[in-house]
Design an enzyme around this catalytic site. Structure first.
Site, short mmCIF file in Angstrom:
data_model
loop_
_atom_site.label_atom_id
_atom_site.label_comp_id
_atom_site.label_asym_id
_atom_site.label_seq_id
_atom_site.Cartn_x
_atom_site.Cartn_y
_atom_site.Cartn_z
N HIS A 240 0.84 -1.20 0.00
CA HIS A 240 0.00 0.00 0.00
C HIS A 240 0.88 1.26 0.00
CE1 HIS A 240 -3.56 2.44 1.55
NE2 HIS A 240 -2.53 3.21 1.90
N GLU A 241 1.86 1.30 0.89
CA GLU A 241 2.72 2.49 0.99
C GLU A 241 3.52 2.71 -0.29
OE1 GLU A 241 2.21 4.60 3.19
OE2 GLU A 241 0.92 3.28 4.34
N HIS B 228 1.62 4.22 -3.07
CA HIS B 228 1.51 5.69 -3.03
C HIS B 228 2.65 6.31 -3.84
CE1 HIS B 228 -1.89 6.42 -0.50
NE2 HIS B 228 -1.39 5.79 0.56
N TYR C 217 -4.61 14.27 -3.05
CA TYR C 217 -4.94 13.51 -1.84
C TYR C 217 -6.05 14.19 -1.05
CZ TYR C 217 -3.72 10.10 1.78
OH TYR C 217 -3.73 9.05 2.67
N GLU D 248 -6.10 6.43 -2.22
CA GLU D 248 -6.09 5.42 -1.15
C GLU D 248 -6.52 4.05 -1.68
OE1 GLU D 248 -5.30 4.81 2.08
OE2 GLU D 248 -4.06 6.54 1.67
N ASP E 182 -9.61 13.96 7.78
CA ASP E 182 -8.90 12.98 6.96
C ASP E 182 -8.94 13.37 5.48
OD1 ASP E 182 -7.51 10.66 6.29
OD2 ASP E 182 -9.31 9.40 6.28
N HIS F 101 -9.68 7.79 3.73
CA HIS F 101 -9.57 6.39 4.17
C HIS F 101 -10.93 5.76 4.41
CE1 HIS F 101 -5.50 7.93 5.16
NE2 HIS F 101 -5.12 6.71 4.87
#
Lengths: 92, 372
Positions: free
Chosen positions: B190-191, B194, B205, B214, B287, B292
């Protein structure tokens, strides 16, 4: 002085909030100094962050006045990091 | 609607005629009404004042947040002339401080370390590199063999992992609610995804484009796990962050692509707030506009399309998502409907007018998104 930290964002997307009321605390002076340093240069609107980085909203209420500032990981000043860590650890 | 999982007491509205501290000397963002004035209005007890002010503040916050740190930096990493088919990984240890990169503790040619977090980060970076190279022919996150760096043991009991624009950063978790963030390979995937998004569509974002950013990370994070385990769509757990929750937490993971909103339901964490369809879309300023939370909708669309097509999700469904992300037509501020339309176009371009495009149209329709 009442200090509230609201943490949003992060990979988990789960919000966390904690606050400390310094009135009557023996270390109130330390809290006040740290808080003033932490919010002195912080903007009043949320800064750009990084994907999945925590966002922080710091609200300080003192003698009827209130101020809210924002910051985001990983770009925190040492004082912001210290204050956030301390409030999230010791706050209710 | 706000998305607080922990009980949050609203701040008592106060009229503050004089700020207790000097206002910030300069602002990089120009608005006609200074934000601190809006702050005061938003705190007013009169709804005629606080309503519009709050909306404006929320809008401004979103507007500003669109210019993310990673987007404006425009990092171009060192790219070898001929990108290697082998990853170039380096792991650093922050020593429980909030510093990056920290101390270099592992290089590509080193034997396994004694530190399990280092080895998991190394393996997760490798699994991510493998999927992108073997399945999609992409050399690392920039397509040019960018070295992959990660920092582990960031902060003390730090409950997060993030992409800082040039490296992945992992906390150890508090060990009460969250364990070490290097544990689930899909979190690592996931990271790093990005990073792929940063180098390709660079989705803003915030709001729907942020939720797409996301979701793309969740989709490829899950595919990296499925590919590493050789799982079919039926065998995959479709969970994000499985293994991250401490044993005493009531939940399976952080997010479920198969059934958004069901990953956890715990007395401390609250309940998984993700919607599966547009009916549950959450409007919030928190957020970055609930990136998310609302990612559950495109996540579920991917799950539906992939399971309708069967086999391995990284093959056709994953290829279509990859084509959209890297094809050059996905706008930075794309909305769900834009992304949906591009998946259908990409499916037809690659597979013709077959079951793929049909499966996508049906999947998006089920989650309440009409492909524009």
């Amino acid at each position: 002085m009442r200090i509230e930290i609201r943490r949003t964002g992060g990979f988990t997307g789960i919000e966390r909030r904690a606050e400390v009321d310094t009135s009557g605390r023996p270390d109130a002076g330390d809290w006040h100094t740290l808080t003033e340093q932490a919010v002195a240069t912080a903007p009043g609107t949320p800064p750009a962050g990084v994907p999945d980085g925590f966002r922080y909203q710091i609200t300080v209420e003192d003698q009827g006045h209130s101020r809210t500032v924002y910051c985001a990981d990983p770009r925190l000043t040492d004082e912001q990091r210290a204050l956030i860590t301390r409030v999230l650890k010791e706050g209710a | 609607m706000d998305v607080n999982r922990t009980p949050v007491q609203p701040v008592t509205p106060q009229i503050a005629p004089v700020p207790p501290f000097p206002p910030p000397p300069t602002s990089v963002f120009c608005t006609i009404v200074p934000p601190h004035v809006l702050d005061k209005l938003a705190q007013s007890e009169d709804p005629a004042h606080h309503g519009p002010a709050r909306l404006t503040l929320e809008h401004d916050a979103l507007h500003r947040a669109r210019r993310s740190d990673t987007a404006v930096r425009g990092i171009t990493g060192p790219a070898p002339e001929t990108a290697s088919d082998k990853p170039h990984r380096t792991i650093y240890d922050a020593g429980h401080q909030q510093v990056v990169p920290g101390t270099k503790v592992h290089s590509e040619s080193d034997p396994p370390a004694k530190d399990a977090s280092v080895n998991r980060a190394q393996a997760g970076l490798g699994a991510t590199f493998e999927l992108y190279l073997k399945v999609y022919g992409r050399h690392s996150i920039d397509g040019k063999g960018l070295p992959l760096d990660a920092t582990v043991h960031y902060g003390e009991k730090y409950d997060n992992a993030f992409w800082d624009g040039r490296r992945m950063v992992f906390g150890d978790g508090d060990n009460t609610i969250f364990l070490d963030f290097t544990i689930p390979v899909d979190v690592i995937g996931h990271e790093l995804t990005h990073g792929v998004t940063q180098y390709t569509a660079n989705l803003e974002y915030s709001g729907q484009s942020g939720a797409l950013n996301e979701s793309v990370s969740d989709v490829f994070g899950s595919l990296i796990k499925q590919y590493a385990l050789g799982q079919s769509v039926g065998q995959a757990d479709w969970l994000i962050g499985e293994g991250l929750l401490a044993p005493q937490v009531t939940g399976k993971a952080l997010r479920s692509m198969k059934a958004p909103g069901t990953a956890y339901d715990d007395k401390t964490l609250g309940k998984d707030p993700q919607p599966a369809t547009m009916k549950g879309y959450v409007e919030t300023a928190s957020d970055n506009g609930g990136v998310h939370v609302n990612s559950g909708i495109p996540n579920h669309a991917f799950y539906l399309a992939a399971t309708a097509l069967g086999g391995h999700a990284w093959e056709r469904a994953g290829q279509i998502w990859y084509d959209v992300l890297t094809g050059g037509h996905l706008a930075k501020n794309a909305q769900f409907a834009d992304f949906a339309a591009l998946t259908v176009t990409a499916a037809r371009a690659r597979y013709g007018t077959g079951e793929e495009a049909e499966a996508l149209l049906k999947a998006w329709s089920t989650v309440g998104v009409t492909a524009k």
